[in-house]
Design an enzyme around this catalytic site. Structure first.
Site, PDB file in Angstrom:
ATOM      1  CG  HIS A  41      -7.243  11.736  -9.882  1.00 55.88           C
ATOM      2  ND1 HIS A  41      -7.640  11.214  -8.671  1.00 55.88           N
ATOM      3  CD2 HIS A  41      -7.462  10.765 -10.794  1.00 55.88           C
ATOM      4  CE1 HIS A  41      -8.074   9.973  -8.854  1.00 55.88           C
ATOM      5  NE2 HIS A  41      -7.981   9.678 -10.135  1.00 55.88           N
ATOM      6  CG  ASP A  52      -1.944   1.083   1.205  1.00 49.38           C
ATOM      7  OD1 ASP A  52      -3.136   0.794   1.007  1.00 49.38           O
ATOM      8  OD2 ASP A  52      -1.545   2.264   1.371  1.00 49.38           O
ATOM      9  CD  GLU A  74      -3.579   3.779  -1.374  1.00 44.22           C
ATOM     10  OE1 GLU A  74      -4.540   3.154  -0.888  1.00 44.22           O
ATOM     11  OE2 GLU A  74      -2.539   4.038  -0.755  1.00 44.22           O
TER      12      GLU A  74
HETATM   13  P1  GH3 Z   1      -1.636   5.420   4.217  1.00 44.48           P
HETATM   14  O1  GH3 Z   1      -0.188   5.774   4.245  1.00 44.48           O
HETATM   15  O2  GH3 Z   1      -2.175   5.137   5.576  1.00 44.48           O
HETATM   16  O3  GH3 Z   1      -1.911   4.294   3.291  1.00 44.48           O
HETATM   17  O4  GH3 Z   1      -2.434   6.698   3.696  1.00 44.48           O
HETATM   18  P2  GH3 Z   1      -3.041   6.934   2.269  1.00 44.48           P
HETATM   19  O5  GH3 Z   1      -3.233   8.400   2.096  1.00 44.48           O
HETATM   20  O6  GH3 Z   1      -2.224   6.279   1.219  1.00 44.48           O
HETATM   21  O7  GH3 Z   1      -4.379   6.094   2.364  1.00 44.48           O
HETATM   22  P3  GH3 Z   1      -5.861   6.436   2.061  1.00 44.48           P
HETATM   23  O8  GH3 Z   1      -6.572   5.134   1.993  1.00 44.48           O
HETATM   24  O9  GH3 Z   1      -6.367   7.430   3.060  1.00 44.48           O
HETATM   25  O10 GH3 Z   1      -5.862   7.119   0.625  1.00 44.48           O
HETATM   26  C1  GH3 Z   1      -5.848   6.419  -0.567  1.00 44.48           C
HETATM   27  C2  GH3 Z   1      -6.050   7.409  -1.677  1.00 44.48           C
HETATM   28  O11 GH3 Z   1      -5.857   6.807  -2.941  1.00 44.48           O
HETATM   29  C3  GH3 Z   1      -7.425   7.977  -1.717  1.00 44.48           C
HETATM   30  C4  GH3 Z   1      -7.830   7.977  -3.188  1.00 44.48           C
HETATM   31  O12 GH3 Z   1      -8.193   9.252  -3.603  1.00 44.48           O
HETATM   32  C5  GH3 Z   1      -6.564   7.556  -3.900  1.00 44.48           C
HETATM   33  N1  GH3 Z   1      -6.819   6.751  -5.095  1.00 44.48           N
HETATM   34  C6  GH3 Z   1      -7.435   5.563  -5.178  1.00 44.48           C
HETATM   35  N2  GH3 Z   1      -7.456   5.127  -6.471  1.00 44.48           N
HETATM   36  C7  GH3 Z   1      -6.813   6.070  -7.208  1.00 44.48           C
HETATM   37  C8  GH3 Z   1      -6.507   6.198  -8.628  1.00 44.48           C
HETATM   38  O13 GH3 Z   1      -6.826   5.343  -9.460  1.00 44.48           O
HETATM   39  N3  GH3 Z   1      -5.827   7.304  -9.023  1.00 44.48           N
HETATM   40  C9  GH3 Z   1      -5.450   8.253  -8.139  1.00 44.48           C
HETATM   41  N4  GH3 Z   1      -4.785   9.307  -8.593  1.00 44.48           N
HETATM   42  N5  GH3 Z   1      -5.732   8.173  -6.822  1.00 44.48           N
HETATM   43  C10 GH3 Z   1      -6.404   7.101  -6.354  1.00 44.48           C
HETATM   44 MG    MG Z   2      -2.113   4.182   1.233  1.00 46.47          MG
END
Ligand code: GH3
Ligand code: MG
Length: 291
Positions: free
Chosen positions: A182, A169, A212
């Site tokens: 994004h 992750d 992610e």
């Molecule tokens: P941690 O270190 O605890 O993992 O914190 P984090 O910020 O990585 O975890 P969190 O689950 O809070 O955030 C994940 C983010 O990933 C939120 C979402 O907007 C982003 N995300 C998910 N799928 C995609 C994608 O396909 N593209 C982009 N750019 N962002 C994405």
């Molecule tokens: Mg994360």
């Protein structure tokens, strides 16, 4: 394109092989139905040209077996037959043949039917690739990863081989999106998958689980070796510079590691998930092995 040719007469095998070769395809030859099945299950094939009347297993029996097994059920199957009555042909198609060629063989017709078969196989391969890959990163998607992992688990169990899984992750990915937009986040995801690829073997399977979060299946790898692999992956990610919008930045990832044992894939994934949580809690950019 791998073309399996099964015929009990050497002249037919040689003729068919040479036509297949002139098309730029690779012929693989079997002398009877049983050998055809062995080759099909072991090495796979794209198109099969099967004689109806063969010793051990007839062409129709081979077709029935091939259609029954998931690994071979998508091959394009052409039955070669001396029979020309309509009932036999209907029986062949209803029995699973995709096409048939009547004897005596006419080279131009055989080649045309192989070409038609190749078009179908190519289309099928394209659809399969689309259905199996995450479009952004090119990694296997969740469904594909889980399907292949289940097969690998069964295989490792049968052959008593070790198998491990990593859950990865990206750290603070939300802030990547917040500060780089994004599109910057998407760029990071692509570079992340590339970096993982440099640290893995071709037989390892990387899948995007969602957002992610990613998973890696490591065949022939015990949990201790898996920790070493995970740390190589972690280091490769940390060392990658991501360029976006005239700017550059880096990311890190946390990784949970678990062996896959007799209790199966789901149990291993939840152990890896707990280890991943532990890695996050202990400060991120770390590898933790499941207890
Ligand atoms: P941690 O270190 O605890 O993992 O914190 P984090 O910020 O990585 O975890 P969190 O689950 O809070 O955030 C994940 C983010 O990933 C939120 C979402 O907007 C982003 N995300 C998910 N799928 C995609 C994608 O396909 N593209 C982009 N750019 N962002 C994405
Ligand atoms: Mg994360």
């Amino acid at each position: 394109m791998r073309v399996l040719i099964a015929d009990d007469t050497i002249v037919m095998r040689m003729m068919l092989s040479s036509w297949v070769e002139t098309m730029g395809f690779t012929p693989v030859v079997a002398q009877d139905g049983a050998e055809a099945l062995d080759i099909a299950f072991q090495g796979g094939f794209d198109i099969a040209v099967l004689d109806w009347e063969m010793p051990k297993l007839t062409g129709m029996e081979v077709i029935r077996e091939l259609k029954e097994h998931p690994r071979t059920s998508y091959g394009h199957l052409i039955l070669v037959t001396g029979r020309s009555d309509q009932n036999s042909l209907i029986q062949a198609l209803d029995g699973g043949a995709d096409d048939f060629i009547r004897k005596p063989l006419v080279p131009a017709e055989v080649v045309a039917r192989l070409r038609a078969g190749a078009r179908i196989v190519e289309l099928r391969n394209r659809i399969m690739r689309l259905a199996e890959t995450d479009p952004l990163t090119g990694a296997a998607n969740r469904r594909c990863f889980l399907e292949r992992a289940q097969t690998a688990v069964a295989d490792a169990g049968r052959r008593q081989r070790s198998l491990s899984v990593l859950l990865l992750d990206i750290d603070h990915f939300k802030s990547v999106n917040d500060t780089r937009g994004h599109a910057g986040g998407d760029e990071a995801l692509k570079r992340f998958v590339e970096a993982c690829g440099t640290a893995l073997r071709p037989t390892d399977l990387l899948g995007r689980f969602g957002g992610e979060e990613f998973a890696v299946l490591l065949p022939e790898t015990n949990p201790y070796l898996a920790v070493a692999v995970a740390d190589r992956v972690r280091a490769a990610i940390e060392a990658t510079t991501i360029h976006h919008d005239g700017d550059s930045f880096r990311i890190t990832a946390s990784i949970g590691v678990s062996g896959i044992g007799a209790d199966g894939l789901d149990a291993a994934l939840s152990r890896a998930d707990a280890a991943l949580y532990e890695a996050k809690r202990a400060g991120r950019n770390r590898v933790e092995m499941a207890r």
